[in-house]
Design an enzyme around this catalytic site. Structure first.
Site, PDB file in Angstrom:
ATOM      1  N   HIS A  17       1.037  -1.175   0.163  1.00 40.89           N
ATOM      2  CA  HIS A  17       0.188   0.045  -0.030  1.00 40.89           C
ATOM      3  C   HIS A  17       0.805   1.233  -0.050  1.00 40.89           C
ATOM      4  O   HIS A  17       1.540   1.385   1.085  1.00 40.89           O
ATOM      5  CB  HIS A  17      -0.920   0.114   1.480  1.00 40.89           C
ATOM      6  CG  HIS A  17      -2.022   1.164   1.159  1.00 40.89           C
ATOM      7  ND1 HIS A  17      -3.274   0.820   1.367  1.00 40.89           N
ATOM      8  CD2 HIS A  17      -1.970   2.361   1.182  1.00 40.89           C
ATOM      9  CE1 HIS A  17      -3.641   2.254   1.375  1.00 40.89           C
ATOM     10  NE2 HIS A  17      -3.049   3.042   1.110  1.00 40.89           N
ATOM     11  N   HIS A  19       1.474   5.354  -1.832  1.00 40.82           N
ATOM     12  CA  HIS A  19       1.146   6.631  -2.473  1.00 40.82           C
ATOM     13  C   HIS A  19       2.699   7.085  -3.074  1.00 40.82           C
ATOM     14  O   HIS A  19       3.597   7.451  -2.202  1.00 40.82           O
ATOM     15  CB  HIS A  19       0.550   7.663  -1.687  1.00 40.82           C
ATOM     16  CG  HIS A  19      -0.743   7.090  -1.019  1.00 40.82           C
ATOM     17  ND1 HIS A  19      -2.104   7.257  -1.762  1.00 40.82           N
ATOM     18  CD2 HIS A  19      -0.805   6.566  -0.012  1.00 40.82           C
ATOM     19  CE1 HIS A  19      -2.984   6.659  -1.053  1.00 40.82           C
ATOM     20  NE2 HIS A  19      -2.320   6.198   0.170  1.00 40.82           N
ATOM     21  N   LYS A 104      -9.304  -0.244  -6.009  1.00 44.80           N
ATOM     22  CA  LYS A 104      -9.458   0.380  -4.528  1.00 44.80           C
ATOM     23  C   LYS A 104     -10.718   1.184  -4.158  1.00 44.80           C
ATOM     24  O   LYS A 104     -11.129   1.894  -5.148  1.00 44.80           O
ATOM     25  CB  LYS A 104      -8.225   1.515  -4.472  1.00 44.80           C
ATOM     26  CG  LYS A 104      -8.177   2.330  -3.216  1.00 44.80           C
ATOM     27  CD  LYS A 104      -7.841   1.297  -2.096  1.00 44.80           C
ATOM     28  CE  LYS A 104      -8.030   2.227  -0.553  1.00 44.80           C
ATOM     29  NZ  LYS A 104      -7.014   2.977  -0.402  1.00 44.80           N
ATOM     30  N   HIS A 141     -10.655   1.205   1.723  1.00 38.95           N
ATOM     31  CA  HIS A 141     -10.228   2.193   2.711  1.00 38.95           C
ATOM     32  C   HIS A 141     -11.592   2.196   3.716  1.00 38.95           C
ATOM     33  O   HIS A 141     -12.644   2.477   3.386  1.00 38.95           O
ATOM     34  CB  HIS A 141     -10.272   3.618   2.180  1.00 38.95           C
ATOM     35  CG  HIS A 141      -9.939   4.756   3.313  1.00 38.95           C
ATOM     36  ND1 HIS A 141      -8.752   5.192   3.311  1.00 38.95           N
ATOM     37  CD2 HIS A 141     -10.676   5.054   4.269  1.00 38.95           C
ATOM     38  CE1 HIS A 141      -8.787   5.927   4.368  1.00 38.95           C
ATOM     39  NE2 HIS A 141      -9.799   5.956   4.876  1.00 38.95           N
ATOM     40  N   HIS A 179      -4.871  -0.559   5.800  1.00 38.13           N
ATOM     41  CA  HIS A 179      -4.376   0.180   6.980  1.00 38.13           C
ATOM     42  C   HIS A 179      -5.298   0.295   8.314  1.00 38.13           C
ATOM     43  O   HIS A 179      -5.946   1.166   8.513  1.00 38.13           O
ATOM     44  CB  HIS A 179      -4.028   1.467   6.521  1.00 38.13           C
ATOM     45  CG  HIS A 179      -4.834   2.514   5.463  1.00 38.13           C
ATOM     46  ND1 HIS A 179      -6.219   2.359   5.828  1.00 38.13           N
ATOM     47  CD2 HIS A 179      -4.634   3.126   4.703  1.00 38.13           C
ATOM     48  CE1 HIS A 179      -6.823   2.944   4.935  1.00 38.13           C
ATOM     49  NE2 HIS A 179      -5.936   3.730   4.025  1.00 38.13           N
ATOM     50  N   ASP A 256       1.433   2.419   3.582  1.00 38.93           N
ATOM     51  CA  ASP A 256       0.595   3.895   3.389  1.00 38.93           C
ATOM     52  C   ASP A 256       1.336   5.245   3.410  1.00 38.93           C
ATOM     53  O   ASP A 256       0.859   5.982   3.794  1.00 38.93           O
ATOM     54  CB  ASP A 256      -0.524   3.786   4.370  1.00 38.93           C
ATOM     55  CG  ASP A 256      -1.609   4.956   3.981  1.00 38.93           C
ATOM     56  OD1 ASP A 256      -1.804   5.145   2.953  1.00 38.93           O
ATOM     57  OD2 ASP A 256      -2.139   5.358   4.932  1.00 38.93           O
TER      58      ASP A 256
HETATM   59  C1  NCD Z   1      -3.513   9.079   2.121  1.00 38.46           C
HETATM   60  C2  NCD Z   1      -3.117  10.029   0.906  1.00 38.46           C
HETATM   61  O1  NCD Z   1      -2.447  11.083   1.323  1.00 38.46           O
HETATM   62  O2  NCD Z   1      -3.364   9.765  -0.349  1.00 38.46           O
HETATM   63  N1  NCD Z   1      -3.653   9.586   3.202  1.00 38.46           N
HETATM   64  C3  NCD Z   1      -3.654   9.245   4.474  1.00 38.46           C
HETATM   65  O3  NCD Z   1      -3.794   9.643   5.477  1.00 38.46           O
HETATM   66  N2  NCD Z   1      -3.496   7.771   4.599  1.00 38.46           N
HETATM   67  C4  NCD Z   1      -4.806   8.413   1.774  1.00 38.46           C
HETATM   68  C5  NCD Z   1      -5.227   7.270   2.249  1.00 38.46           C
HETATM   69  O4  NCD Z   1      -4.403   6.083   2.166  1.00 38.46           O
HETATM   70  O5  NCD Z   1      -6.255   7.139   3.128  1.00 38.46           O
HETATM   71 ZN    ZN Z   2      -3.278   4.872   1.617  1.00 41.88          ZN
END
Ligand code: NCD
Ligand code: ZN
Length: 352
Positions: A17, A19, A104, A141, A179, A256
């Site tokens: 997971h 970003h 997702k 999520h 998460h 995450d």
């Molecule tokens: C994530 C993001 O910034 O893209 N933020 C977070 O607080 N985890 C989005 C997500 O995974 O919920």
């Molecule tokens: Zn995330």
């Protein structure tokens, strides 16, 4: 393994997971991840979101271009699509054929860049049927979004209102509860009946294994410890750590890591997301060591993820050494900077 080892070897882990954003920012965060992980599931919550196979292919090309520019040839991005009220069964089949690894589900408004998310899961039933039929996992999520529900309860309420009915309607659909942050989620995933099949798993972040909600308010407001789902009470952290270190293959690593510039975090309405990619493995090692379970790290970090996704396990070995590393106060992020998790503090373990 001795009780207090000073180095550990494990098969190279993956991040299930992650970003990495897009453009200039992406190049600054990709290298941190690729230093530690062989593969990562790339989250699709860009602006605009990655809702189609064509958009995912374009995004993957941009990622590969950046990897080439960075001289990284040993890292594989695993692409996902963002589920919307309008995702068609056709797009699901096309995605399967194109090698997309998952969809997702973002409940609309639940987190960063989720405005195009699902307004009511019932709108997605044709797409979900197709996902179940072709063996396409759904990553969730897991928070309800109604303002009446307390933010600390949104995950637990999601289990009752959305997840449990969804699992009843789609018993063969593979799902990852992403998460997770609560005892309720850890126990739900641990105890869920799946008819002996590999249909339910959960990812765990380093921040939820290491911190409770006091960390958001320690001596003042701490925006860099704010993520969604938000950190919970200590009893939840303890339950998550127990799940992660239990050796149960339903629980595996997903950082995450969610980069936001320092300015976007340190402001009147700061963004949610912690940047843990800089030394994520060190953070996980610290968490596992805190309960004397370093011997369970390899399964969690390197085996259970690929097994769930029916992908081959990695074969290369890496070594983590117990050698304190100070996390920089700031790191470059495009034309801005980012404050990583544990900035200015030390982490006992790092990659050798
Ligand atoms: C994530 C993001 O910034 O893209 N933020 C977070 O607080 N985890 C989005 C997500 O995974 O919920
Ligand atoms: Zn995330």
């Amino acid at each position: 393994m001795s009780n207090s080892p000073t180095q550990i070897q494990l098969i190279q882990p993956d991040d299930w997971h992650l970003h990495i954003r897009d453009g200039e920012v992406m190049k600054d965060v990709l290298a941190d991840t690729a230093r530690q992980f062989a593969r990562a599931i790339i989250m699709p919550n860009l602006k605009p979101p990655v809702t189609t196979v064509d958009l995912a292919n374009e995004y993957m090309t941009r990622i590969r271009t950046q990897l080439n520019l960075l001289g990284i040839d040993h890292f594989t991005p695993l692409m996902t699509l963002y589920l919307t009220d309008n995702t068609s069964a056709d797009e699901v089949c096309k995605a399967k054929a194109a090698g997309i690894v998952a969809f997702k589900l973002y409940p609309a408004g639940a987190t960063t860049n989720s405005d195009f998310g699902v307004s009511d899961i019932k709108h997605c039933y044709l797409a979900l049927e197709a996902m179940q039929a072709v063996g396409m996992p759904l990553l969730v999520h897991g928070e309800v979004t109604s303002v009446e529900v307390d933010i600390f309860d949104r995950e637990a309420v999601f289990i009752d209102q959305v997840l449990e009915p969804l699992r009843k309607d789609f018993p063969e659909l593979k799902m990852v509860f992403e998460h997770i942050t609560t005892l309720q989620a850890a126990h739900y995933v641990r105890d869920a009946a799946t008819g002996g099949k590999n249909t339910l798993a959960a990812t765990l972040t380093p921040q939820h294994l290491l911190m409770n909600r006091n960390a958001i308010f320690a001596g003042g407001i701490r925006p860099h410890n704010y993520c969604l789902p938000v950190l919970k009470r200590e009893k939840h952290r303890v339950a998550l750590l127990e799940a992660a270190t239990s050796g149960n293959p339903r629980f595996f690593l997903g950082t995450d890591s969610a980069p936001h510039s320092k300015g976007a975090k340190e402001t009147a309405c700061g963004c949610a997301g912690c940047y843990s990619a800089f030394n994520a493995l060190g953070l996980y090692a610290e968490a596992f060591e805190s309960v004397g379970k370093l011997d369970q790290l390899e399964g969690f970090a390197s085996f259970f993820g690929p097994d769930f996704y029916s992908l081959p396990r990695n074969t290369k070995q890496i070594t983590l050494v117990k050698q304190a590393q100070t996390i920089p106060a700031e790191l470059p992020l495009g034309d801005s900077v980012i404050v990583p998790l544990r900035a200015g503090e030390t982490i006992a373990w790092s990659l050798s």
